[in-house]
Write an enzyme that holds these catalytic residues in place. Sequence first.
Site, PDB file in Angstrom:
ATOM      1  CG  HIS A 126       3.118 -31.797  28.964  1.00  0.00           C
ATOM      2  ND1 HIS A 126       4.346 -31.737  28.355  1.00  0.00           N
ATOM      3  CD2 HIS A 126       3.056 -32.995  29.587  1.00  0.00           C
ATOM      4  CE1 HIS A 126       5.012 -32.839  28.630  1.00  0.00           C
ATOM      5  NE2 HIS A 126       4.264 -33.618  29.369  1.00  0.00           N
ATOM      6  CD  GLU A 145      10.097 -39.955  29.686  1.00  0.00           C
ATOM      7  OE1 GLU A 145       9.046 -39.592  29.164  1.00  0.00           O
ATOM      8  OE2 GLU A 145      10.482 -39.512  30.789  1.00  0.00           O
ATOM      9  CG  ASP A 192       9.168 -37.078  26.426  1.00  0.00           C
ATOM     10  OD1 ASP A 192       9.277 -36.111  25.655  1.00  0.00           O
ATOM     11  OD2 ASP A 192       8.777 -36.963  27.600  1.00  0.00           O
ATOM     12  CB  CYS A 232       2.105 -43.760  31.803  1.00  0.00           C
ATOM     13  SG  CYS A 232       3.831 -43.286  31.823  1.00  0.00           S
TER      14      CYS A 232
END
Length: 577
Positions: free
Chosen positions: A188, A430, A454, A501
């Site tokens: 992240h 995901e 993921d 996304c």
Amino acid sequence: MLSGNAVSPGIAVGPVYVYRPFYPQVEEGLCPPEGVEAELARLDEVKAAAAGELAGLVDRLSAEDPDKAKIFIAHQDLLNDVAMDGEIRAGVREKHWRGNWAIWQVYENFIAMLAQVPDPLIQERVADLKDIRLRLLRLWQGEKERNLSVLDRPVVVAAHDLLPSDTATLDRSKVLAILTEVGGATSHSAIIARSYGIPAVLAIPNLLGQVDDGMEIAVDALTGLAVPRPDEQCRAEYLQRRRLYLEEAEVTRAYLDAQPLTADGVRVDIGLNIASADAAELDGADHVDYIGLFRTEFLYMGRTELPSEEEQFEVYRRVLTAMGDRPTTLRTLDIGGDKTSECLPLPKEENPFLGNRALRLCLSKPELFRIQLRAALRASVYGNLWLMLPMVGGLEELRRAKALIAEVKAELEGEGKPVSPDFKTGIMIEVPSIALVAAQAAREVDFASIGSNDLCQYLTATDRGNPAVAGYYQSFHPALFRIIGMAVSAFQQAGKPISICGELGGDTLAAPVLVGLGMRKLSMGLSGVAAVKRTLSALTILEAETLAREVCACPCAGDAEGVMRAWAGKKKQQDER
Ligand code: PEP
Ligand code: MG
């Protein structure tokens, strides 16, 4: 020369700022009676030093960022609070506590007292008290301030690791580049660095053993190299490369407001990924068709108290209002994995990415989940809400979540609070198990979005943040493209929208393959928008389909990447002609 993984492009030359978060070490301690006066004198010194730091911060921030300045003005008042000061001194004088133990104890008592008051304003004071206590204890230990949210000059941040909460609060106007010892391309911190347009090179072995505070460093986050103490020639070379990079970026930027059309006129909607409702992020929405991912968990970071329903409602309302009719995909809380939050302490797990994360965590804490759902559904009447559930592995948990959403909706309506009848409910794809039953899932949701970060991690069984196995995290693995293609087909057949996304959606090498697989919605951080629109404008659907077929037929990631790079090279040559 240092070498690591280039995860956010750019080139920078500047002074290093070594970031080592401060952890207070305080134990109960007593001083001998004859030491009391010296202890009190030390307390005075520490308090004066804290007052000096705060005055400096307020001075600097008053012009630059008045809202941040206000926080530190409040800290000045609390630092001078007569009651707390009196108790700290009494602790030393009467109980013979060491000064740092007295600070810890007295602040702890006040924090515990205030923590019982549910008023959000009081809760903010609790966070302030914790912050001032940390400042005092750090000064007691004789350490310099380390705070990425307030930097006094442009720097290259060097750290062992940066938590998402560090990157979320950093003073982005002053960070020239980020270097770390750990972290993968879809960790992240990397995602945030990319969306802020900050060059970043992660996973540099023994970085902190090789750089010092203030030392100049030249960073090339296109190749993943960094040179500490560059000589004149090296410095000039990096600055020249930086100029060329910025010139090319300027050409790409011209596409920011272009219509997202392929060369043969097919529209591919472009979405934006955001992590807050700050003006700086929302301004990016002017260039896109929808918000494809609002990572709401960032609202829970960098703070010690949970965001209330009211606070969340205001944030969601701001985003929905700004977007109007354009969809706002609000992802429900995705804490866990590499994303932790001080206000939501969780038991340590051996494999947090496989543990009680995201929707699983929300289902295990329905009271927490309900607050977010209430805030989101109340905000739904201000725009076009698409509510998205992360880390769904199967239909059972989807159904449980939907039942909870229905309950919350009924509850709000019972209270006379309006909820839009048109809000949509969808899932992130995901986890491979849901991708493989996408056709069944499509019957029970309004939309889906591929979380390729993921999905790649779970499909290749590789922790996305662990540099030791980064080579196994293969975003261009043909298996990943194949499984995405299956999910896209399933949703297309069901007549339901599907988007992506994850970081793959904003990758100019991968975007043509995704379009070739049938994807017509790509969501990404702002830094990818112009480049992806530029790539699309040079692509026909037939070309994209041919490319996707070739990539999916490859036996391994290296071959697939070769095909994609060769294709991009050909396009570049055509462009230059
Ligand atoms: C993803 O997994 O692709 C995704 C978009 O979610 P996050 O990166 O926040 O886990
Ligand atoms: Mg994810």
